[in-house]
Design a protein around this motif. Structure first.
Motif, PDB file in Angstrom:
ATOM      1  N   LEU A 121      33.605 -12.647 -11.758  1.00 13.67           N
ATOM      2  CA  LEU A 121      32.255 -13.200 -11.846  1.00 13.67           C
ATOM      3  C   LEU A 121      32.179 -14.285 -12.911  1.00 13.67           C
ATOM      4  O   LEU A 121      32.962 -14.279 -13.873  1.00 13.67           O
ATOM      5  CB  LEU A 121      31.257 -12.084 -12.182  1.00 13.67           C
ATOM      6  CG  LEU A 121      31.120 -10.976 -11.141  1.00 13.67           C
ATOM      7  CD1 LEU A 121      30.209  -9.874 -11.652  1.00 13.67           C
ATOM      8  CD2 LEU A 121      30.585 -11.531  -9.822  1.00 13.67           C
ATOM      9  N   PRO A 122      31.236 -15.217 -12.771  1.00 16.46           N
ATOM     10  CA  PRO A 122      31.096 -16.262 -13.785  1.00 16.46           C
ATOM     11  C   PRO A 122      30.583 -15.708 -15.113  1.00 16.46           C
ATOM     12  O   PRO A 122      29.880 -14.705 -15.141  1.00 16.46           O
ATOM     13  CB  PRO A 122      30.076 -17.221 -13.160  1.00 16.46           C
ATOM     14  CG  PRO A 122      29.309 -16.385 -12.182  1.00 16.46           C
ATOM     15  CD  PRO A 122      30.289 -15.387 -11.658  1.00 16.46           C
ATOM     16  N   GLY A 123      30.952 -16.404 -16.188  1.00 14.44           N
ATOM     17  CA  GLY A 123      30.496 -16.004 -17.509  1.00 14.44           C
ATOM     18  C   GLY A 123      31.654 -15.773 -18.450  1.00 14.44           C
ATOM     19  O   GLY A 123      32.827 -15.871 -18.057  1.00 14.44           O
ATOM     20  N   PRO A 124      31.365 -15.487 -19.709  1.00 14.87           N
ATOM     21  CA  PRO A 124      32.427 -15.314 -20.713  1.00 14.87           C
ATOM     22  C   PRO A 124      33.293 -14.092 -20.438  1.00 14.87           C
ATOM     23  O   PRO A 124      32.852 -13.121 -19.819  1.00 14.87           O
ATOM     24  CB  PRO A 124      31.646 -15.148 -22.023  1.00 14.87           C
ATOM     25  CG  PRO A 124      30.298 -14.673 -21.605  1.00 14.87           C
ATOM     26  CD  PRO A 124      30.018 -15.297 -20.279  1.00 14.87           C
ATOM     27  N   LYS A 125      34.532 -14.157 -20.905  1.00 15.97           N
ATOM     28  CA  LYS A 125      35.472 -13.038 -20.751  1.00 15.97           C
ATOM     29  C   LYS A 125      35.359 -12.053 -21.910  1.00 15.97           C
ATOM     30  O   LYS A 125      35.531 -10.846 -21.733  1.00 15.97           O
ATOM     31  CB  LYS A 125      36.910 -13.567 -20.662  1.00 15.97           C
ATOM     32  CG  LYS A 125      37.155 -14.560 -19.536  1.00 15.97           C
ATOM     33  CD  LYS A 125      36.992 -13.937 -18.177  1.00 15.97           C
ATOM     34  CE  LYS A 125      37.371 -14.919 -17.069  1.00 15.97           C
ATOM     35  NZ  LYS A 125      37.123 -14.349 -15.726  1.00 15.97           N
ATOM     36  N   THR A 126      35.128 -12.570 -23.103  1.00 20.46           N
ATOM     37  CA  THR A 126      35.053 -11.709 -24.287  1.00 20.46           C
ATOM     38  C   THR A 126      33.822 -10.804 -24.193  1.00 20.46           C
ATOM     39  O   THR A 126      32.735 -11.253 -23.817  1.00 20.46           O
ATOM     40  CB  THR A 126      34.970 -12.565 -25.559  1.00 20.46           C
ATOM     41  OG1 THR A 126      36.106 -13.429 -25.607  1.00 20.46           O
ATOM     42  CG2 THR A 126      34.949 -11.695 -26.806  1.00 20.46           C
ATOM     43  N   VAL A 221      29.941 -12.030 -24.178  1.00 23.13           N
ATOM     44  CA  VAL A 221      28.896 -11.498 -23.314  1.00 23.13           C
ATOM     45  C   VAL A 221      27.681 -11.077 -24.140  1.00 23.13           C
ATOM     46  O   VAL A 221      27.812 -10.375 -25.149  1.00 23.13           O
ATOM     47  CB  VAL A 221      29.424 -10.302 -22.499  1.00 23.13           C
ATOM     48  CG1 VAL A 221      28.285  -9.572 -21.814  1.00 23.13           C
ATOM     49  CG2 VAL A 221      30.445 -10.759 -21.471  1.00 23.13           C
ATOM     50  N   THR A 222      26.504 -11.521 -23.690  1.00 19.05           N
ATOM     51  CA  THR A 222      25.248 -11.077 -24.311  1.00 19.05           C
ATOM     52  C   THR A 222      24.379 -10.316 -23.323  1.00 19.05           C
ATOM     53  O   THR A 222      23.312  -9.830 -23.685  1.00 19.05           O
ATOM     54  CB  THR A 222      24.454 -12.274 -24.850  1.00 19.05           C
ATOM     55  OG1 THR A 222      24.169 -13.175 -23.760  1.00 19.05           O
ATOM     56  CG2 THR A 222      25.247 -13.009 -25.928  1.00 19.05           C
ATOM     57  N   GLY A 223      24.825 -10.241 -22.069  1.00 22.49           N
ATOM     58  CA  GLY A 223      24.059  -9.519 -21.072  1.00 22.49           C
ATOM     59  C   GLY A 223      24.626  -9.733 -19.686  1.00 22.49           C
ATOM     60  O   GLY A 223      25.620 -10.439 -19.499  1.00 22.49           O
ATOM     61  N   VAL A 224      23.993  -9.116 -18.693  1.00 21.40           N
ATOM     62  CA  VAL A 224      24.405  -9.284 -17.303  1.00 21.40           C
ATOM     63  C   VAL A 224      23.206  -9.727 -16.486  1.00 21.40           C
ATOM     64  O   VAL A 224      22.050  -9.397 -16.799  1.00 21.40           O
ATOM     65  CB  VAL A 224      24.984  -7.986 -16.714  1.00 21.40           C
ATOM     66  CG1 VAL A 224      26.207  -7.536 -17.490  1.00 21.40           C
ATOM     67  CG2 VAL A 224      23.929  -6.869 -16.697  1.00 21.40           C
ATOM     68  N   GLU A 225      23.482 -10.505 -15.449  1.00 17.47           N
ATOM     69  CA  GLU A 225      22.455 -10.890 -14.491  1.00 17.47           C
ATOM     70  C   GLU A 225      22.682 -10.117 -13.205  1.00 17.47           C
ATOM     71  O   GLU A 225      23.805 -10.081 -12.674  1.00 17.47           O
ATOM     72  CB  GLU A 225      22.513 -12.394 -14.204  1.00 17.47           C
ATOM     73  CG  GLU A 225      21.438 -12.845 -13.218  1.00 17.47           C
ATOM     74  CD  GLU A 225      21.501 -14.330 -12.908  1.00 17.47           C
ATOM     75  OE1 GLU A 225      20.672 -14.800 -12.104  1.00 17.47           O
ATOM     76  OE2 GLU A 225      22.400 -15.010 -13.462  1.00 17.47           O
ATOM     77  N   LEU A 226      21.627  -9.490 -12.703  1.00 13.31           N
ATOM     78  CA  LEU A 226      21.716  -8.733 -11.463  1.00 13.31           C
ATOM     79  C   LEU A 226      21.519  -9.649 -10.266  1.00 13.31           C
ATOM     80  O   LEU A 226      21.053 -10.784 -10.398  1.00 13.31           O
ATOM     81  CB  LEU A 226      20.666  -7.623 -11.457  1.00 13.31           C
ATOM     82  CG  LEU A 226      20.730  -6.607 -12.602  1.00 13.31           C
ATOM     83  CD1 LEU A 226      19.604  -5.605 -12.476  1.00 13.31           C
ATOM     84  CD2 LEU A 226      22.077  -5.912 -12.641  1.00 13.31           C
ATOM     85  N   ALA A 234      23.198  -6.925 -23.331  1.00 12.49           N
ATOM     86  CA  ALA A 234      24.367  -6.072 -23.587  1.00 12.49           C
ATOM     87  C   ALA A 234      25.180  -6.625 -24.753  1.00 12.49           C
ATOM     88  O   ALA A 234      25.358  -7.836 -24.873  1.00 12.49           O
ATOM     89  CB  ALA A 234      25.241  -5.979 -22.350  1.00 12.49           C
ATOM     90  N   ASP A 235      25.658  -5.716 -25.592  1.00 10.21           N
ATOM     91  CA  ASP A 235      26.634  -6.073 -26.625  1.00 10.21           C
ATOM     92  C   ASP A 235      28.051  -5.928 -26.094  1.00 10.21           C
ATOM     93  O   ASP A 235      28.983  -6.516 -26.644  1.00 10.21           O
ATOM     94  CB  ASP A 235      26.446  -5.181 -27.854  1.00 10.21           C
ATOM     95  CG  ASP A 235      25.072  -5.362 -28.479  1.00 10.21           C
ATOM     96  OD1 ASP A 235      24.747  -6.502 -28.857  1.00 10.21           O
ATOM     97  OD2 ASP A 235      24.317  -4.373 -28.552  1.00 10.21           O
ATOM     98  N   ALA A 236      28.202  -5.148 -25.022  1.00  9.24           N
ATOM     99  CA  ALA A 236      29.508  -4.981 -24.375  1.00  9.24           C
ATOM    100  C   ALA A 236      29.272  -4.470 -22.971  1.00  9.24           C
ATOM    101  O   ALA A 236      28.298  -3.759 -22.703  1.00  9.24           O
ATOM    102  CB  ALA A 236      30.386  -4.012 -25.152  1.00  9.24           C
ATOM    103  N   VAL A 237      30.180  -4.842 -22.064  1.00 12.92           N
ATOM    104  CA  VAL A 237      30.121  -4.391 -20.677  1.00 12.92           C
ATOM    105  C   VAL A 237      31.437  -3.704 -20.344  1.00 12.92           C
ATOM    106  O   VAL A 237      32.517  -4.232 -20.647  1.00 12.92           O
ATOM    107  CB  VAL A 237      29.884  -5.570 -19.713  1.00 12.92           C
ATOM    108  CG1 VAL A 237      29.898  -5.079 -18.262  1.00 12.92           C
ATOM    109  CG2 VAL A 237      28.573  -6.264 -20.024  1.00 12.92           C
ATOM    110  N   VAL A 238      31.341  -2.537 -19.741  1.00 11.90           N
ATOM    111  CA  VAL A 238      32.526  -1.805 -19.284  1.00 11.90           C
ATOM    112  C   VAL A 238      32.572  -1.879 -17.768  1.00 11.90           C
ATOM    113  O   VAL A 238      31.641  -1.429 -17.088  1.00 11.90           O
ATOM    114  CB  VAL A 238      32.497  -0.334 -19.744  1.00 11.90           C
ATOM    115  CG1 VAL A 238      33.760   0.387 -19.287  1.00 11.90           C
ATOM    116  CG2 VAL A 238      32.343  -0.240 -21.255  1.00 11.90           C
TER     117      VAL A 238
END
Length: 406
Positions: A121-126, A221-226, A234-238
């Motif tokens: 998905l698009p967006g940062p990897k970290t 990552v600062t969050g997710v878009e649905l 989000a501070d982190a995504v698993v």
């Protein structure tokens, strides 16, 4: 027997294969090659006890928590760790490891297991994490601090275990699952919905029926878009969205069916090659306990069960004999600890077309529940939640009796 056997994969499956080869009578050299730098260790505690263990995150300390006792029977096995195999020429009995060195073999055990599926998905990897290895666990431990906003993508067993551990670490947890309630594929809708209600009452938020469309943020990552346009900070995504079999190193061998793991017969012999077997969750084989359809099984019991059978098969092949033709009918089993719930399963509940609640109340899971799973009226699986150990033993013995009748 002096033939040289190479075991590719230094996880539980590879270790058990080496042990069982010795028990089966193989006295020749065994070389066990693993991608990770760690000796074989137990993976299920990574999402629970190891992820939440107080103290430092040194690999040595955490590995000690989950390492397997090394039995004397494998003292003479050549462990080559941190050395991934990148290519195999099965017909010529030759492996190429990272760096270009070659390892020759007379017999081969495929034990390379799985890796986590990643979302493209698009967006940062970290700020995006998975959990499969000890190093994955060490990285994730650093972000599970009180108040951290954790989004878990995927409500399978690993996703739910991580969510439960993060909640107990004081995190604010949201689970996003597009396909249904937690663990729906295995538990069935009614029990899965009951588990969701239980976890929500404990403080885990669920977003069901929506997928992740992308990640927010610049460097991290600062969050997710649905997929409906909503966002979750989000501070982190698993990412816990399933697994991919590690078979790329075998792809030059065009005669092998690698469409979903490694296709094997019921003896764990790899279809298309002699003197090659597969073990663990990379092996796709038929189990007559259910039917004749080859399937991979990602349960903790399978590495040991398949190693026993594969070792007997490979030892016989190398000796020029006929492998034992008795049906191989392992009983898949797994457990999962989530908050105050302990799940125990026997058989293959996911194969069922009917679920029966035999004991308990779906609104009081912590008091104990028993569900049985049936396909065309045949009992194919059992799931127990919070039942006492003696009752769980009875359930396993019932499945053992079914296997003995095959």
């Amino acid at each position: 027997m002096t033939a040289h056997i190479a075991v590719v994969g230094a996880s539980l499956a590879g270790l058990r294969a080496a042990e069982q080869l010795r028990i089966a009578g193989h006295s020749g050299p065994i070389t066990l090659l693993g991608e990770e730098p760690h000796l074989p260790y137990n993976r299920p505690p990574l999402s629970k006890e190891v992820l939440s263990a107080p103290g430092d995150s040194s690999p040595e300390r955490l590995h000690q928590m989950v390492s397997f006792r090394r039995r004397p029977i494998v003292d003479d096995v050549d462990f080559r760790l941190g050395l991934p195999v990148v290519e195999a020429d099965v017909r010529r009995g030759r492996l190429i490891v990272e760096g270009g060195a070659a390892v020759t073999f007379d017999g081969l055990v495929v034990a390379t297991g799985l890796r986590p599926r990643r979302l493209g998905l698009p967006g940062p990897k970290t700020g995006r994490y998975v959990l499969r290895t000890l190093d994955d666990c060490i990285a994730l431990r650093r972000v599970l601090r009180p108040g951290a906003r954790i989004v878990v993508v995927g409500a399978g067993f690993v996703g739910c275990e991580v969510a439960a551990t993060a909640l107990r670490q004081g995190c604010r947890v949201t689970v996003v699952e597009p396909s249904g309630s937690p663990m729906n594929r295995v538990l069935g809708p009614s029990l899965a919905q009951a588990v969701q209600r239980h976890h929500e009452a404990s403080g885990i938020a669920f977003v069901i029926g929506r997928a992740i469309a992308g990640y927010l943020g610049a460097a991290t990552v600062t969050g997710v878009e649905l997929d409906d346009g909503r966002t979750i900070a989000a501070d982190a995504v698993v990412e816990a969205v399933g697994s991919v079999p590690n078979v790329e190193w075998l792809r030059p061998n065009l005669e092998l069916d690698l469409s979903d793991g490694v296709l094997c017969d019921n003896l764990l012999s790899v279809v298309g090659e002699d003197r090659v077997v597969a073990v663990g969750d990379v092996a796709r084989f038929p189990n007559p306990l259910f039917d004749d359809v080859p399937r991979r099984v990602e349960h903790w019991s399978i590495p040991t069960d398949t190693a026993k059978r594969a070792a007997v098969t490979l030892t016989a092949q190398l000796a020029g004999g006929e492998p034992n033709q008795a049906p191989f009918v392992p009983i898949p089993s797994f457990w999962s600890d989530q908050l105050d719930l302990r799940f125990q399963s026997f058989g293959s509940p996911a194969l069922a077309d009917e679920v029966r609640l035999d004991e308990g109340d779906l609104d009081r899971l912590q008091a104990g529940v028993l569900a049985t799973y049936h396909r065309r009226s045949l009992h194919v699986g059992t799931v127990a939640i919070n039942l006492p150990p003696a009752r769980q033993r009875e359930l396993r013995e019932a499945f053992t009796a079914l296997a003995a009748a095959v």
